[in-house]
Scaffold this active site. Structure first.
Site, mmCIF file in Angstrom:
data_model
loop_
_atom_site.group_PDB
_atom_site.id
_atom_site.type_symbol
_atom_site.label_atom_id
_atom_site.label_comp_id
_atom_site.label_asym_id
_atom_site.label_seq_id
_atom_site.Cartn_x
_atom_site.Cartn_y
_atom_site.Cartn_z
ATOM 1 N N VAL A 137 -48.837 31.775 24.398
ATOM 2 C CA VAL A 137 -49.056 33.212 24.414
ATOM 3 C C VAL A 137 -50.330 33.553 25.177
ATOM 4 O O VAL A 137 -51.371 32.928 24.971
ATOM 5 C CB VAL A 137 -49.119 33.777 22.979
ATOM 6 C CG1 VAL A 137 -49.356 35.276 22.993
ATOM 7 C CG2 VAL A 137 -47.830 33.459 22.230
ATOM 8 N N GLY A 161 -53.110 31.342 22.622
ATOM 9 C CA GLY A 161 -52.756 30.202 21.786
ATOM 10 C C GLY A 161 -51.404 29.662 22.170
ATOM 11 O O GLY A 161 -50.689 30.250 22.975
ATOM 12 N N ASP A 164 -41.274 30.458 8.874
ATOM 13 C CA ASP A 164 -42.399 29.609 9.273
ATOM 14 C C ASP A 164 -43.743 30.276 8.976
ATOM 15 O O ASP A 164 -44.539 30.520 9.878
ATOM 16 C CB ASP A 164 -42.272 29.293 10.767
ATOM 17 C CG ASP A 164 -43.093 28.080 11.179
ATOM 18 O OD1 ASP A 164 -43.646 27.410 10.291
ATOM 19 O OD2 ASP A 164 -43.179 27.816 12.385
ATOM 20 N N ALA A 175 -45.288 25.185 19.041
ATOM 21 C CA ALA A 175 -44.167 24.319 19.368
ATOM 22 C C ALA A 175 -43.171 24.998 20.308
ATOM 23 O O ALA A 175 -42.493 24.339 21.084
ATOM 24 C CB ALA A 175 -43.470 23.868 18.102
#
Ligand code: ADP
Ligand code: MG
Lengths: 329, 246
Positions: A38, A31, A143, A34
């Site tokens: 990975v 994936g 986050d 921002a």
């Protein structure tokens, strides 16, 4: 030269670190977000996840956080860090990366879809416990969003990844995503405090009902609570989520306890057996359970609770009276 | 290391300048004066590729030692705060790099150090970013084409103050629009620590067809220099003077 943005590696590519000489073979992309991309890779047959940063400083910052979290010894927070290095490409440019534990799991929404809504509360308790430890350690995740959560299975366990937003309490949240951000909804500041995470986490649960998310419009707070009210699948948690959205919990532990007593008080409801579940819970509640099972929290203040206490008091009185009477005789 | 004040100009525009001196030249000058220039170029929501005018965006930011980004109006808020923070980190890293070179002699940069050492330095940069004082002058292009983007710009600036005011360091913001009615630019808001009152003063109407980006930047740059020379006049207690300015 520094290589930024859009790294694209094909399976089989060998990544060798400039400083530590460990080498990894790319398997597939897991994936991207921002801050980086990975990949799943192997090192001597072992699976690892490697994050390549869009810039070197974000990788360094995340590594610092992962190192710090590793110091919380008795409780594992986030994937463990395995290596940090730079990779020099053929053209001489370099990319910073770190290798971490590979978490094999499902995205939260998919997991709930496949296994049922009754899992929501149970998984939530797990994450709140992690948050509790993190906050006690003086950090805030920041986050928190579905992209940064994963459910490993079996046994089902909700884990977080991506510590890019993880911030020391009292500082400005490093990284956030608007939909999950307290400031965006006009519900508070962007200063790192435990409530910031609890807000974001409530949004994570709310978006299970609205995977496409929703707009804030001109009255963000009103829009938010309207959506909460209309969320049928997660209806049992409405009150708890509402309190989290209003920053009314003092700690993750407090929210966790409220959720736990709710889960213990009624059978977990799933979409499939909502009606049966409701009926059951009505017939179960008035009949007194073992007194030891009661949790002394105001979270679910139902009349059943009161009756239980009355019951205990009466039982105790009865025994005492019998004792007194026995003494007399 | 003494804790100074970072100075930034944030230019928000949707097209190329068409009047006056070269904005990249002015940005270079500003940077030499210690003011970083960041630029955000806004695309129309339906615009799929980058229009010609926006090439200038990167050029100005590069010259001004800052960060640039081209975005759709809907993601403006996140971009504005990210660009500002990134530029802060960049500037602070630059300062740290200079110190490094002084200590290590050779041309060493943070990236030339092994990852372990980098971590410690990054921590210093982060601490500075959290605690330093910051002055941001926002310069908004209000030429005709910006008309329907102004409400979004207003919201994103409010959001910027929300992000920056979560820091421990102090902030001061001021807002100017260009082209001005009579001058190169108009003052919308004088230096202030918070942008809570922005919605009452932010223009709803655009102010003309020309885009004198260069001259406006020059004016903007002088808002910092003026202040500084004023401070120098008054004397050594510069921090006190700043405080009383709130
Ligand atoms: N340790 C890991 N194990 C498995 N998947 C991971 C791991 N780390 C990241 N991913 C996947 O990669 C995606 C992007 O990684 P993330 O660290 O969130 O990047 P960003 O900081 O750019 O958002 C995640 O959303 C997740 O799907
Ligand atoms: Mg992520």
């Amino acid at each position: 030269m520094w290589k930024s943005q859009g790294i694209n590696l094909s399976p089989g590519t060998v990544i060798k670190g400039k400083w530590h000489y460990r080498s990894y073979t790319i398997v597939k992309k897991l994936g991207s977000g921002a801050m980086g991309t990975v990949y799943l890779a192997t090192e001597n047959g072992q699976s690892v996840a490697i994050k390549f940063g869009h810039n070197s400083s974000s990788i360094t910052t995340e590594v610092n956080v992962l190192r710090t979290l590793q110091k919380v010894q008795d409780h594992k927070l986030g994937p463990s860090l395995l290596d940090v290095d730079d990779w020099v490409l053929k053209d001489g440019s370099q990319v910073s990366f770190y290798a971490m534990e590979y978490l094999k799991g499902k995205e939260l929404n998919r997991f709930v879809q496949e296994h049922g809504f009754e899992w929501v509360g149970i998984l939530a308790v797990q994450l709140l416990e992690d948050l509790e430890h993190l906050h006690q350690f003086g950090w805030v995740f920041g986050d928190l969003k579905t992209d940064n959560l994963l459910v490993t299975f079996p046994p089902a366990r909700m884990r977080w990844l991506d510590v890019g937003g993880t911030t020391q309490v009292g500082r400005a949240i490093k990284e956030y995503t608007e939909f999950y951000d307290r400031g965006y909804w006009g519900m508070g500041s962007r200063k790192a405090d435990p409530q910031y995470d609890l807000f974001a986490f409530a949004m994570v649960i709310l978006q299970i009902e609205y995977p496409g998310r929703f707009e804030r419009g001109t009255h963000p707070e009103r829009a938010l609570f309207m959506k909460l009210k209309q969320a049928n699948n997660i209806a049992p948690y409405q009150e708890i989520l509402g309190k989290a959205l209003r920053s009314e919990y003092n700690s993750a532990a407090e929210m966790k306890d409220a959720l736990t007593s709710l889960l213990l008080a009624s059978p977990t409801q799933s979409k499939r057996n909502t009606r049966a579940g409701r009926k059951q819970s009505h017939s179960v509640q008035p009949s007194r359970k073992k007194p030891t099972a009661t949790v002394p929290y105001s979270g679910a203040s139902t009349s059943a609770h009161k009756w239980e206490i009355v019951g205990i008091v009466m039982t105790v009185c009865l025994f005492y009276m019998m004792y007194v009477v026995m003494q007399w005789i | 290391m003494n804790k100074g004040t970072l100075k930034q100009i944030l230019l928000i525009t949707d097209g190329c300048s068409n009047q006056g001196e070269d904005p990249a030249a002015v940005a270079t000058l500003a940077y030499q004066q210690g003011v970083t220039v960041n630029v955000i170029g806004i695309l129309e929501d339906q615009q799929s590729e980058q229009p010609e005018g926006l090439e200038e965006v990167e050029e100005i930011a590069m010259s001004g030692g800052g960060v640039s980004q081209i975005v759709y109006a809907k993601s403006l808020s996140q971009t504005v705060q990210m660009v500002t923070k990134q530029a802060m980190t960049q500037t602070l890293q630059g300062v740290v790099n200079q110190e490094l070179q002084q200590i290590l002699g050779a041309k060493q940069e943070i990236e030339d150090l092994p990852p372990e050492k980098r971590g410690e330095i990054m921590e210093v940069v982060e601490d500075l970013g959290e605690t330093c004082d910051l002055e941001v002058l926002v310069l908004v292009d209000t030429s005709a084409s910006m008309h329907n983007k102004l409400p979004t710009v207003r919201d994103s600036l409010f959001d910027l103050s929300l992000s920056l005011n979560a820091r421990m360091g102090k902030n001061r913001f001021s807002i100017y629009t260009f082209p001005g009615k009579r001058k190169e630019m108009d003052k919308i808001m004088d230096w202030t620590p918070k942008l809570d009152s922005i919605s009452s003063v932010f223009p709803k109407l655009t102010s003309g067809g020309i885009t004198p980006t260069g001259p406006a930047l020059r004016e903007a740059m002088q808002q910092f220099t003026k202040k500084r020379s004023l401070r120098n006049l008054i004397g050594r207690e510069d921090t006190d003077v700043e405080e009383s300015g709130y």
